[in-house]
Write a protein that holds these residues in place. Structure first.
Motif, mmCIF file in Angstrom:
data_model
loop_
_atom_site.group_PDB
_atom_site.id
_atom_site.type_symbol
_atom_site.label_atom_id
_atom_site.label_comp_id
_atom_site.label_asym_id
_atom_site.label_seq_id
_atom_site.Cartn_x
_atom_site.Cartn_y
_atom_site.Cartn_z
ATOM 1 N N MET A 117 0.902 -1.378 0.250
ATOM 2 C CA MET A 117 0.103 -0.107 -0.155
ATOM 3 C C MET A 117 0.558 1.196 0.091
ATOM 4 S SD MET A 117 -3.243 -0.535 2.345
ATOM 5 C CE MET A 117 -3.876 -2.131 2.484
ATOM 6 N N ARG A 118 2.097 1.126 0.466
ATOM 7 C CA ARG A 118 3.037 2.211 0.444
ATOM 8 C C ARG A 118 3.465 2.668 -0.916
ATOM 9 N NH1 ARG A 118 6.822 -0.630 3.693
ATOM 10 N NH2 ARG A 118 6.178 -0.743 5.751
ATOM 11 N N SER A 119 3.283 1.897 -1.982
ATOM 12 C CA SER A 119 3.807 2.284 -3.031
ATOM 13 C C SER A 119 2.562 2.129 -4.519
ATOM 14 C CB SER A 119 4.850 1.286 -3.629
ATOM 15 O OG SER A 119 4.601 0.053 -3.313
ATOM 16 N N HIS A 120 1.448 1.623 -3.736
ATOM 17 C CA HIS A 120 0.216 1.695 -4.888
ATOM 18 C C HIS A 120 -0.640 2.609 -4.520
ATOM 19 C CE1 HIS A 120 2.141 -2.259 -5.329
ATOM 20 N NE2 HIS A 120 1.432 -2.399 -6.533
ATOM 21 N N THR A 121 -1.390 3.481 -5.719
ATOM 22 C CA THR A 121 -2.407 4.099 -5.321
ATOM 23 C C THR A 121 -3.694 3.582 -5.698
ATOM 24 O OG1 THR A 121 -2.248 4.867 -7.611
ATOM 25 C CG2 THR A 121 -1.099 6.106 -5.893
ATOM 26 N N ALA A 126 -7.544 2.217 -1.277
ATOM 27 C CA ALA A 126 -8.587 2.373 -0.691
ATOM 28 C C ALA A 126 -10.157 2.256 -1.667
ATOM 29 C CB ALA A 126 -8.802 3.646 -0.124
ATOM 30 N N ALA A 127 -9.731 3.023 -2.863
ATOM 31 C CA ALA A 127 -11.120 3.246 -3.743
ATOM 32 C C ALA A 127 -11.518 1.698 -3.992
ATOM 33 C CB ALA A 127 -10.379 4.090 -4.960
ATOM 34 N N LYS A 128 -10.468 0.817 -4.366
ATOM 35 C CA LYS A 128 -11.021 -0.368 -5.125
ATOM 36 C C LYS A 128 -11.612 -1.286 -3.661
ATOM 37 C CE LYS A 128 -8.007 -2.896 -7.492
ATOM 38 N NZ LYS A 128 -6.975 -4.305 -7.834
ATOM 39 N N MET A 129 -11.179 -1.009 -2.398
ATOM 40 C CA MET A 129 -11.873 -1.685 -1.297
ATOM 41 C C MET A 129 -13.405 -1.107 -1.106
ATOM 42 S SD MET A 129 -10.425 -2.403 2.616
ATOM 43 C CE MET A 129 -11.533 -2.781 3.534
ATOM 44 N N PHE A 130 -13.552 -0.020 -1.046
ATOM 45 C CA PHE A 130 -14.690 0.676 -0.939
ATOM 46 C C PHE A 130 -15.666 0.078 -2.140
ATOM 47 C CE2 PHE A 130 -12.396 4.546 1.232
ATOM 48 C CZ PHE A 130 -11.973 3.775 2.265
ATOM 49 N N ARG A 131 -15.055 0.315 -3.212
ATOM 50 C CA ARG A 131 -16.074 -0.130 -4.324
ATOM 51 C C ARG A 131 -16.589 -1.515 -4.451
ATOM 52 N NH1 ARG A 131 -12.644 -0.518 -8.676
ATOM 53 N NH2 ARG A 131 -12.187 1.589 -8.252
ATOM 54 N N ILE A 184 -0.151 0.746 6.207
ATOM 55 C CA ILE A 184 -0.237 -0.452 5.462
ATOM 56 C C ILE A 184 -1.412 -1.057 5.415
ATOM 57 C CG2 ILE A 184 2.141 -0.740 5.298
ATOM 58 C CD1 ILE A 184 1.754 -3.178 7.456
ATOM 59 N N ARG A 185 -2.460 -0.455 6.045
ATOM 60 C CA ARG A 185 -3.827 -1.052 6.140
ATOM 61 C C ARG A 185 -5.083 -0.299 5.970
ATOM 62 N NH1 ARG A 185 -7.293 -0.283 11.434
ATOM 63 N NH2 ARG A 185 -5.778 0.611 12.635
#
Ligand code: ADP
Ligand code: ASP
Ligand code: MG
Length: 415
Positions: free
Chosen positions: A356-360, A363-368, A385-386
């Protein structure tokens, strides 16, 4: 020759036959030339049964007596394991937490280990014995028996491995490693060959019961390789090790679900400095572990603070909050000082990964994924990291499967 700590969990020592098989594992390691310390949990569901029994004789049993009671479970399994080793021809000795000199804080039912004086364990090892130590229990400076919190045998094992500077700590359990999610809830979960201390620490504190979170603290601090594996199968399991560069390639490593959460919301608090410190100092004094804390500024004068806690702790927290509210006096200009609201029946689904430190867009993917599963998010909290979402308890398992699928965790990782 290595020094190994082997921990066998409750299901692995649930009956005489399994105890013999665990003893055989320790025996084989000893025959291979290693020094072996075994840590065992209570047999099967013994601890649950002891807790139920306590509930049948007292509505709220004193915590000191709970520790006396619960420690009995491990005392049975150490003796039986040592006997099983002896009958294989392997000299062995069982030690309670006190005999192994595992010194803890005086906090009954959730004591933390302060130090371990390993001299006695080492003496036995030097005499060629396998030392079988009771998990989950320790002793205070005053000689009082304490326990380390549910699942605490993992902590005994890793702390002992750290104190002994063991080469490896093997955690034998009823699953063959650490998975991308609890395989009982997410059947498509995949076994991980390796996971970092940081990730398993997050997953464990966020509900993945495969390892007690406090145990990872010792593993990480003293850099003890931890090998989680199946007690009855020969397959290699999951290695818990320091983070490597490749671990950042995946955006999410695992998903966890924490159930039985309650939420306490304090509204109408004054915004003046110091209120949060007062509230949480009082809660800490009551020895309640607070989960996530969320604050909202409601107006320039008032604020509200919510936090989640384990259901079981709500009863301990209520008198503390009542006292704080009555001590604090009314907010200037407002009629009364504030109110406490308690919500029960909540859970928390979390996605964890050093990537998660290096990917954008994680959060959007999880909420979707949650939206598509028709799950309403009640609160969101994050760390580096969470990402965690508080949900109604009925939505927990469905949400976990949805998030697991959205990050493609069932598909083997690259490399
Ligand atoms: P033990 O009695 O050996 O300590 P536990 O029941 O405490 O065993 O822990 C093992 C259980 O943890 C498994 O049966 C599994 O259902 C659960 N679990 C939760 N999350 C995970 C995960 N991510 N990977 C593997 N097991 C998990
Ligand atoms: N017997 C204890 C429990 O059930 C400790 C453990 O199993 O790790 O919580
Ligand atoms: Mg356990």
């Amino acid at each position: 020759m290595a020094l190994l700590v082997q921990k066998f969990g409750g299901s692995s020592v649930a009956d005489a036959d399994r105890i013999r098989r665990c003893a055989q594992r320790a025996y084989d390691a000893r025959r291979a030339g290693h020094d072996v310390v075994v840590v065992v949990s209570a047999m099967g569901k013994t601890t649950d049964r002891l807790i139920e029994l306590a509930g049948e004789v007292a509505a709220s049993p004193p915590k000191r007596e709970m520790d006396q009671l619960m420690a009995a479970g491990e005392q049975v399994s150490i003796a039986l394991t040592a006997m099983a080793l002896s009958s294989l021809g392997q000299p062995a000795v069982s030690l309670t937490g006190a005999q192994a000199r595992i010194l803890t804080e005086p906090a009954h039912t959730r004591a933390r280990i302060r130090t371990i004086d390993t001299s006695r364990v080492r003496q036995h090892l030097a005499q060629g014995r396998v030392v079988v130590v009771a998990g989950f229990q320790g002793v205070t400076d005053e000689g009082e028996t304490t326990t380390l919190g549910r699942g605490g045998s993992d902590t005994t094992a890793v702390a002992l491995a750290a104190a002994l500077r063991a080469d490896e700590c093997e955690i034998y359990t009823d699953v063959d490693g650490v998975y991308t999610a609890d395989p009982r809830v997410v059947p498509s979960a995949r076994k991980l060959a390796r996971i970092s201390y940081e990730e398993i620490l997050e997953l464990a504190s966020l509900g993945a019961k495969v390892m007690a979170s406090r145990s990872i603290f010792f593993g990480a601090k003293y850099n003890i390789p931890i090998h989680v594996r199946h007690a009855m199968l020969p397959d290699p399991g999951t290695m818990i090790v320091s983070e490597t560069k490749e671990m950042e390639q995946e955006e999410v490593t695992g998903v966890a679900l924490k159930t039985n959460l309650g939420r306490v919301t304090l509204t109408g608090l004054p915004t003046a400095p110091g209120i949060q410190a007062r509230i949480f100092a009082a809660i800490a004094d009551a020895q309640v572990l607070v989960d996530d804390i969320i604050q909202n500024e409601v107006s320039p004068e008032t604020t509200s603070v919510s936090f989640t806690v384990d259901h079981a702790d709500l009863a301990d927290i209520k008198p503390v909050l009542d006292r704080i509210l009555s001590d604090s006096g009314p907010v200037r200009g407002a009629g009364s000082w504030g109110a406490v609201r308690v919500d029960v029946g909540l859970c928390k689904v979390s996605a964890v990964g050093v990537g998660m430190r290096s990917h954008t867009g994680v959060a959007a993917k999880m909420f979707r994924a949650l939206a598509e599963a028709g799950v309403r998010i009640q609160n969101i909290t994050t760390s580096e990291i969470r990402i965690s979402c508080i949900l109604a308890k009925e939505d927990g398992e469905k949400a976990m499967r949805a998030v697991h699928g959205a990050f493609g965790l069932e598909v083997p990782a690259r490399g």
